[in-house]
Write a protein that holds these residues in place. Structure first.
Motif, mmCIF file in Angstrom:
data_model
loop_
_atom_site.group_PDB
_atom_site.id
_atom_site.type_symbol
_atom_site.label_atom_id
_atom_site.label_comp_id
_atom_site.label_asym_id
_atom_site.label_seq_id
_atom_site.Cartn_x
_atom_site.Cartn_y
_atom_site.Cartn_z
ATOM 1 N N GLY A 8 -22.696 -3.584 13.794
ATOM 2 C CA GLY A 8 -24.141 -3.427 13.723
ATOM 3 C C GLY A 8 -24.670 -2.017 13.839
ATOM 4 O O GLY A 8 -25.880 -1.812 13.746
ATOM 5 N N GLY A 9 -23.824 -1.052 14.039
ATOM 6 C CA GLY A 9 -24.320 0.323 14.118
ATOM 7 C C GLY A 9 -24.754 0.827 12.753
ATOM 8 O O GLY A 9 -24.610 0.137 11.740
ATOM 9 N N GLY A 10 -25.298 2.043 12.726
ATOM 10 C CA GLY A 10 -25.709 2.624 11.459
ATOM 11 C C GLY A 10 -26.718 3.727 11.637
ATOM 12 O O GLY A 10 -26.905 4.242 12.737
ATOM 13 N N LEU A 11 -27.369 4.061 10.530
ATOM 14 C CA LEU A 11 -28.373 5.121 10.503
ATOM 15 C C LEU A 11 -29.752 4.499 10.369
ATOM 16 O O LEU A 11 -29.968 3.625 9.519
ATOM 17 C CB LEU A 11 -28.098 6.052 9.326
ATOM 18 C CG LEU A 11 -29.145 7.134 9.022
ATOM 19 C CD1 LEU A 11 -29.227 8.118 10.172
ATOM 20 C CD2 LEU A 11 -28.799 7.831 7.711
ATOM 21 N N VAL A 12 -30.674 4.947 11.212
ATOM 22 C CA VAL A 12 -32.035 4.412 11.174
ATOM 23 C C VAL A 12 -33.012 5.532 11.487
ATOM 24 O O VAL A 12 -32.667 6.492 12.182
ATOM 25 C CB VAL A 12 -32.178 3.242 12.178
ATOM 26 C CG1 VAL A 12 -31.996 3.733 13.601
ATOM 27 C CG2 VAL A 12 -33.494 2.504 12.002
ATOM 28 N N ALA A 14 -36.361 7.190 13.235
ATOM 29 C CA ALA A 14 -37.027 7.050 14.531
ATOM 30 C C ALA A 14 -38.132 5.994 14.432
ATOM 31 O O ALA A 14 -38.864 5.935 13.443
ATOM 32 C CB ALA A 14 -37.615 8.379 14.969
ATOM 33 N N GLY A 15 -38.193 5.161 15.454
ATOM 34 C CA GLY A 15 -39.147 4.070 15.469
ATOM 35 C C GLY A 15 -38.595 2.770 14.924
ATOM 36 O O GLY A 15 -39.219 1.711 15.076
ATOM 37 N N GLY A 16 -37.442 2.837 14.304
ATOM 38 C CA GLY A 16 -36.829 1.657 13.719
ATOM 39 C C GLY A 16 -36.043 0.840 14.731
ATOM 40 O O GLY A 16 -36.031 1.141 15.930
ATOM 41 N N SER A 17 -35.366 -0.185 14.219
ATOM 42 C CA SER A 17 -34.609 -1.106 15.067
ATOM 43 C C SER A 17 -33.203 -1.314 14.527
ATOM 44 O O SER A 17 -32.967 -1.195 13.323
ATOM 45 C CB SER A 17 -35.312 -2.465 15.139
ATOM 46 O OG SER A 17 -36.597 -2.349 15.703
ATOM 47 N N LEU A 18 -32.305 -1.607 15.439
ATOM 48 C CA LEU A 18 -30.938 -1.999 15.100
ATOM 49 C C LEU A 18 -30.502 -3.073 16.089
ATOM 50 O O LEU A 18 -30.983 -3.102 17.232
ATOM 51 C CB LEU A 18 -29.973 -0.812 15.194
ATOM 52 C CG LEU A 18 -29.881 0.183 14.036
ATOM 53 C CD1 LEU A 18 -28.952 1.321 14.402
ATOM 54 C CD2 LEU A 18 -29.435 -0.503 12.757
ATOM 55 N N ARG A 19 -29.586 -3.901 15.647
ATOM 56 C CA ARG A 19 -29.029 -4.928 16.531
ATOM 57 C C ARG A 19 -27.518 -4.795 16.531
ATOM 58 O O ARG A 19 -26.878 -4.886 15.485
ATOM 59 C CB ARG A 19 -29.437 -6.309 16.055
ATOM 60 C CG ARG A 19 -28.922 -7.476 16.881
ATOM 61 C CD ARG A 19 -29.500 -8.760 16.319
ATOM 62 N NE ARG A 19 -28.830 -9.971 16.739
ATOM 63 C CZ ARG A 19 -29.174 -10.692 17.777
ATOM 64 N NH1 ARG A 19 -30.171 -10.314 18.551
ATOM 65 N NH2 ARG A 19 -28.516 -11.818 18.065
ATOM 66 N N LEU A 20 -26.967 -4.584 17.707
ATOM 67 C CA LEU A 20 -25.522 -4.499 17.872
ATOM 68 C C LEU A 20 -24.989 -5.844 18.349
ATOM 69 O O LEU A 20 -25.638 -6.536 19.135
ATOM 70 C CB LEU A 20 -25.151 -3.415 18.883
ATOM 71 C CG LEU A 20 -25.665 -2.000 18.616
ATOM 72 C CD1 LEU A 20 -25.147 -1.049 19.693
ATOM 73 C CD2 LEU A 20 -25.276 -1.526 17.244
ATOM 74 N N SER A 21 -23.798 -6.160 17.887
ATOM 75 C CA SER A 21 -23.116 -7.375 18.331
ATOM 76 C C SER A 21 -21.716 -7.017 18.803
ATOM 77 O O SER A 21 -21.119 -6.051 18.319
ATOM 78 C CB SER A 21 -23.004 -8.389 17.192
ATOM 79 O OG SER A 21 -24.267 -8.745 16.696
ATOM 80 N N CYS A 22 -21.208 -7.803 19.734
ATOM 81 C CA CYS A 22 -19.851 -7.588 20.223
ATOM 82 C C CYS A 22 -19.231 -8.945 20.521
ATOM 83 O O CYS A 22 -19.761 -9.717 21.329
ATOM 84 C CB CYS A 22 -19.873 -6.737 21.487
ATOM 85 S SG CYS A 22 -18.269 -6.577 22.300
ATOM 86 N N ALA A 23 -18.117 -9.214 19.864
ATOM 87 C CA ALA A 23 -17.422 -10.477 20.058
ATOM 88 C C ALA A 23 -16.160 -10.254 20.875
ATOM 89 O O ALA A 23 -15.379 -9.345 20.586
ATOM 90 C CB ALA A 23 -17.074 -11.083 18.713
#
Length: 118
Positions: A8-12, A14-23
């Protein structure tokens, strides 16, 4: 042994959103606390947020009100919803797991890069 895989990482911007997941896989019965740490270039790794099996959460002051950690115990997965991202949130984010709340994590993921542009 617990194996953790982040996504779920990446480039965004400022002010944006990201969602990380970990299994998590392997000896998942031993996991009590799961969390997220981050490490920016030239800085020490720091706690971002963590959550116990019972849902007790802890956040770093710098992300309170912007990030939300959650967990699916049945799927052995932890999530980090990151909102209102700032350039200073840029770092490699690591998933962690441990068998208690009071000791350091015993398992780590490989890390996922989060870059926030201004």
């Amino acid at each position: 042994q617990v194996h953790l895989v982040e996504s779920g990482g990446g480039l965004v911007q400022a002010g944006g959103s990201l969602r990380l997941s970990c299994a998590a896989s392997g000896s998942t019965r031993s996991i009590y606390t799961m969390g997220w740490y981050r490490q920016a270039p030239g800085k020490q790794r720091e706690l971002v947020a963590r959550i116990t099996r019972d849902g007790i959460t802890q956040y770093a002051y710098s992300v309170k009100g912007r990030f939300i950690i959650s967990r699916d115990n049945a799927q052995n997965t932890v999530f980090l919803q990151m909102n209102a991202l700032k350039p200073e949130d840029t770092a490699v984010y690591y998933c962690s797991a441990g068998d208690s709340y009071s000791t350091s994590p015993t398992s780590w993921g490989q890390g996922t890069q989060v870059t926030v542009s201004s």
